[in-house]
Design a protein around this motif. Structure first.
Motif, PDB file in Angstrom:
ATOM      1  N   GLY A   1     -80.666  -7.184   6.148  1.00 47.86           N
ATOM      2  CA  GLY A   1     -81.652  -6.452   6.950  1.00 47.86           C
ATOM      3  C   GLY A   1     -83.086  -6.718   6.563  1.00 47.86           C
TER       4      GLY A   1
ATOM      5  N   ASP B   1     -82.582  -6.524  15.195  1.00 49.17           N
ATOM      6  CA  ASP B   1     -81.411  -6.552  14.316  1.00 49.17           C
ATOM      7  C   ASP B   1     -81.133  -5.154  13.740  1.00 49.17           C
ATOM      8  OD1 ASP B   1     -79.520  -7.079  12.413  1.00 49.17           O
ATOM      9  OD2 ASP B   1     -80.873  -8.154  11.054  1.00 49.17           O
TER      10      ASP B   1
ATOM     11  N   ARG C   1     -93.810  -0.803  12.593  1.00 47.82           N
ATOM     12  CA  ARG C   1     -93.748  -1.905  11.645  1.00 47.82           C
ATOM     13  C   ARG C   1     -92.594  -2.864  11.921  1.00 47.82           C
ATOM     14  NH1 ARG C   1     -96.036  -0.945   6.430  1.00 47.82           N
ATOM     15  NH2 ARG C   1     -97.342   0.895   6.447  1.00 47.82           N
ATOM     16  N   VAL C   2     -91.542  -2.367  12.569  1.00 45.94           N
ATOM     17  CA  VAL C   2     -90.374  -3.229  12.753  1.00 45.94           C
ATOM     18  C   VAL C   2     -90.110  -3.517  14.233  1.00 45.94           C
ATOM     19  CG1 VAL C   2     -87.932  -3.555  12.268  1.00 45.94           C
ATOM     20  CG2 VAL C   2     -89.362  -2.325  10.634  1.00 45.94           C
TER      21      VAL C   2
ATOM     22  N   ALA D   1     -79.433  -4.182  11.348  1.00 45.92           N
ATOM     23  CA  ALA D   1     -79.500  -4.145   9.884  1.00 45.92           C
ATOM     24  C   ALA D   1     -80.939  -3.914   9.424  1.00 45.92           C
ATOM     25  CB  ALA D   1     -78.948  -5.434   9.286  1.00 45.92           C
ATOM     26  N   ALA D   2     -81.902  -4.535  10.125  1.00 48.01           N
ATOM     27  CA  ALA D   2     -83.305  -4.355   9.763  1.00 48.01           C
ATOM     28  C   ALA D   2     -83.714  -2.899   9.999  1.00 48.01           C
ATOM     29  CB  ALA D   2     -84.196  -5.294  10.571  1.00 48.01           C
TER      30      ALA D   2
ATOM     31  N   TYR E   1     -90.843 -17.200   5.520  1.00 48.51           N
ATOM     32  CA  TYR E   1     -90.197 -16.184   6.345  1.00 48.51           C
ATOM     33  C   TYR E   1     -88.698 -16.153   6.008  1.00 48.51           C
ATOM     34  CZ  TYR E   1     -94.346 -15.416   9.143  1.00 48.51           C
ATOM     35  OH  TYR E   1     -95.600 -15.056   9.559  1.00 48.51           O
TER      36      TYR E   1
ATOM     37  N   LEU F   1     -94.803 -17.441  16.766  1.00 46.62           N
ATOM     38  CA  LEU F   1     -95.114 -18.161  15.530  1.00 46.62           C
ATOM     39  C   LEU F   1     -95.526 -17.186  14.440  1.00 46.62           C
ATOM     40  CD1 LEU F   1     -97.075 -21.214  16.941  1.00 46.62           C
ATOM     41  CD2 LEU F   1     -94.844 -21.249  15.818  1.00 46.62           C
ATOM     42  N   ARG F   2     -96.309 -16.171  14.817  1.00 48.49           N
ATOM     43  CA  ARG F   2     -96.749 -15.174  13.848  1.00 48.49           C
ATOM     44  C   ARG F   2     -95.540 -14.418  13.269  1.00 48.49           C
ATOM     45  NH1 ARG F   2     -96.571 -11.810  11.355  1.00 48.49           N
ATOM     46  NH2 ARG F   2     -97.994 -10.391  10.335  1.00 48.49           N
ATOM     47  N   ASN F   3     -94.498 -14.282  14.076  1.00 49.37           N
ATOM     48  CA  ASN F   3     -93.282 -13.604  13.616  1.00 49.37           C
ATOM     49  C   ASN F   3     -92.379 -14.528  12.806  1.00 49.37           C
ATOM     50  OD1 ASN F   3     -93.984 -11.241  14.759  1.00 49.37           O
ATOM     51  ND2 ASN F   3     -92.326 -11.166  16.248  1.00 49.37           N
ATOM     52  N   GLY F   4     -92.872 -15.742  12.519  1.00 49.59           N
ATOM     53  CA  GLY F   4     -92.079 -16.648  11.689  1.00 49.59           C
ATOM     54  C   GLY F   4     -90.975 -17.340  12.444  1.00 49.59           C
TER      55      GLY F   4
ATOM     56  N   PRO G   1     -93.395  -5.107  16.531  1.00 45.11           N
ATOM     57  CA  PRO G   1     -93.785  -6.488  16.252  1.00 45.11           C
ATOM     58  C   PRO G   1     -92.705  -7.497  16.654  1.00 45.11           C
ATOM     59  CG  PRO G   1     -94.172  -5.109  14.325  1.00 45.11           C
ATOM     60  CD  PRO G   1     -93.467  -4.264  15.333  1.00 45.11           C
ATOM     61  N   VAL G   2     -91.449  -7.127  16.463  1.00 47.09           N
ATOM     62  CA  VAL G   2     -90.367  -8.030  16.844  1.00 47.09           C
ATOM     63  C   VAL G   2     -90.293  -8.142  18.371  1.00 47.09           C
ATOM     64  CG1 VAL G   2     -87.867  -8.382  16.806  1.00 47.09           C
ATOM     65  CG2 VAL G   2     -89.046  -7.590  14.753  1.00 47.09           C
TER      66      VAL G   2
END
Lengths: 237, 337
Positions: free
Chosen positions: B86, A115, A135-136, A117-118, B133, A214-217, A139-140
């Motif tokens: 974000g 994303d 960090r972003v 925005a992230a 989350y 799952l770990r990523n929610g 992992p995604v």
């Protein structure tokens, strides 16, 4: 009817008579797949990340990786023999090449698919480029990368069998030997073993991919296996 | 705190986003950059945390040219909230809020404590939300987390780019109100970007109205409503400028503590336990911090000419329709003099 029964009999008979050799070749096949992954994954993941910063490089690298995949495997193995001789080295080199495309492509799609925005928030909050990656983005991207690894591993377990053509290790030996000897049972048993191995690897990475999601929610319907996976994981925490 | 000195910003495609901007954002205030789309307000804001670099001129942070401050260090001192929120979807709410403390290398206990404190402040009970989350939260809750994340390391400055723009009107209103309360507690210098004049009037101590990359007027909301500098400002404020003036005017500024005899009835009618007047109209008292617009609206609603001003369930004065009208008449006089 009796023909089919006797054919199955011959398969069982062959498996029973050659169980030690089968196990050895099966083991070789696994080792070969793991060796290939250990070399191929770092290269592919680093390349996938690198090209995410440059669109033109991305086009070129992905194109080269696709072209590699179109080379017939026997031809590829054959071309490597004059350079690397016969046996394991040329097989590993070819398999590493073949497994690049799925992993590079998925890594690239994963890290660029985050994303925006992230990423903007990460930058605005004072993350360096490396911190944003670590960090972003990564992992995604990891579950997507893992999906690519699944593709690659199924591909390379199958192609590894052809490597026996140039003296490579693994179950391919029985396939080529069986063809030479006209031993159908030998061919079939070895082929089934290759398929089982490919499916087993695929399943292993599928479970890993789910675990990462799952770990990523991510909201997934848990399967029995992932519940087991989670149960084991919590036991070790 | 933040000073713009003849700042220009031209993009590589030739667009002149900011053109000769000079003004100063005072410490501890909320300054709203407002204007139509493409007026350069977001670019102006991003010049502060170096997401954009000026092509000419200087931006000063606490007296220092920000070009001399390392970008990542500077950004960690500055909270950043954006319209698209974000949040990091792969991290829990607690991990999201802990982002900047972790980048700064705080120890875990301090970070945890701070995260709980902020979730409490934003009305998200930590025991319930820490391990959630972002995907499990509503848009309004997500932006609360966004604000908490920006506040985490106690920034000196907050940049907020249309932070409530993507939320539904009710959630937006609630978050605006809550943020006004929070802002009083945190005393941070805030630069707030919006294209909504009502939001600007509500949130801003100062409003910087921009058009075509230039600052058109920089004033308090009351002063801007009273005396729009140009036709553009007047048009942007809209035809109901007088009503908007009543919105920024607090009851406390026009209330009478001495209750005139003619309005004794509304005060007597006030009963902390019951807000229904004798004649059947519903009388809702106002508080000193309500706007004159609310007071007038309630006067009309209840069919009365005055309302009791109530604080902590006691009547501390009255506000009359006459005074609300009179306040504006005074201004007309003051301007014509």
């Amino acid at each position: 009817m009796s023909g089919i029964v006797s054919f199955f009999d011959s398969l069982v008979q062959f498996t029973a008579d050659n169980s030690d050799r089968l196990l050895r070749l099966f083991g070789e096949h696994i080792v070969l797949a793991i060796e290939t992954l250990v070399i191929a994954l770092p290269i592919a993941i680093v390349l996938g990340i690198a090209i995410s910063y440059n669109e033109r490089a991305a086009t070129v690298v992905l194109w080269i990786a696709s072209v590699l995949l179109t080379i017939p495997s026997i031809a590829f193995f054959g071309m490597l023999v004059p350079i690397l001789g016969i046996g394991t080295p040329p097989v590993i080199v070819a398999l590493v090449a073949y497994s690049q495309l799925p992993v590079i492509r998925n890594t690239y799609l994963g890290v660029t698919g985050v994303d925006p925005a992230a990423v903007e928030a990460g930058t605005g909050l004072g993350m360096t480029r490396f911190e944003r990656l670590w960090r972003v983005r990564l992992p995604v991207a990891l579950p997507v990368v893992m999906a690519g690894v699944r593709n690659a591993v199924v591909l390379l377990v199958g192609l590894a069998a052809i490597g026996a053509f140039i003296g490579g290790p693994g179950l391919g030996f029985f396939i080529f030997y069986g063809i030479n000897q006209g031993n159908t049972a030998m061919i079939v048993v070895a082929t089934v073993a290759v398929s089982v191995l490919a499916l087993a690897f695929d399943y292993l990475f599928a479970v890993t991919e789910r675990g990462l999601r799952l770990r990523n929610g991510e909201d997934l319907e848990p399967t029995y296996t992932t519940r087991l996976f989670d149960a084991i994981r919590t036991q070790f925490q | 705190m933040i000073q713009f000195d003849n700042v220009h910003k031209q993009y590589s495609d030739g667009t002149q986003a900011v053109n000769g901007l000079s003004f100063e954002v005072e410490e501890g205030t909320t300054t709203v950059l407002v204007g139509p789309s493409g007026c350069g307000k977001t670019t102006t804001m991003q010049l502060v945390n170096r997401l954009e670099e000026p092509t000419e001129g200087t931006v000063y942070y606490d007296g220092t040219d920000i070009q001399e401050l390392p970008a990542t260090e500077l950004r960690r001192q500055i909270g950043y909230v954006i319209q698209d929120i974000g949040l990091f979807d792969h991290m829990t709410i607690a991990e999201n809020v802990a982002t900047v403390p972790e980048l700064k290398g705080w120890d875990d206990d301090r970070t945890d404590e701070r995260v709980d404190e902020l979730l409490d402040l934003m009305g998200l009970p930590p025991e319930e939300y820490r391990e959630s989350y972002p995907g499990e939260l509503s848009g309004g809750q997500q932006q609360r987390v966004g604000v908490a994340r920006a506040l985490a390391a106690g920034p000196d400055v907050m940049l907020m780019d249309e932070p409530f723009g993507a939320l539904d009107p009710i959630t937006r209103e609630n978050l605006q109100d809550e943020f006004l309360d929070i802002q009083e507690e945190i005393e941070t210098t805030i630069i707030f970007v919006t294209h909504d004049i009502n939001e600007a009037l509500k949130m801003g101590d100062k409003i910087a109205m921009m058009n075509d990359g230039e600052l058109v007027q920089y004033d308090t909301p009351a002063a801007m409503l009273e005396a729009p500098a140009t036709k553009f400002v007047e048009d942007f404020i809209g035809p109901d400028r007088t009503l908007k003036q009543l919105r920024v005017l607090q009851v406390s500024e026009i209330m009478r503590t001495e209750v005139p005899d003619e309005h004794r009835d509304v005060v007597d009618a006030f009963d902390p336990a019951d807000t229904v007047m004798a004649d059947g109209g519903e009388l809702i008292p106002v508080t000193p911090t309500d706007s004159a617009q609310v007071a007038l609206s309630r006067c009309i609603q209840a069919g009365v000419r005055a309302l009791p001003v109530v604080e902590d369930a006691t009547v501390i004065g009255v506000v009359t329709e006459e005074d609300i009208r009179g306040y504006h008449a005074d201004e007309i006089e003051a301007t014509s003099e």
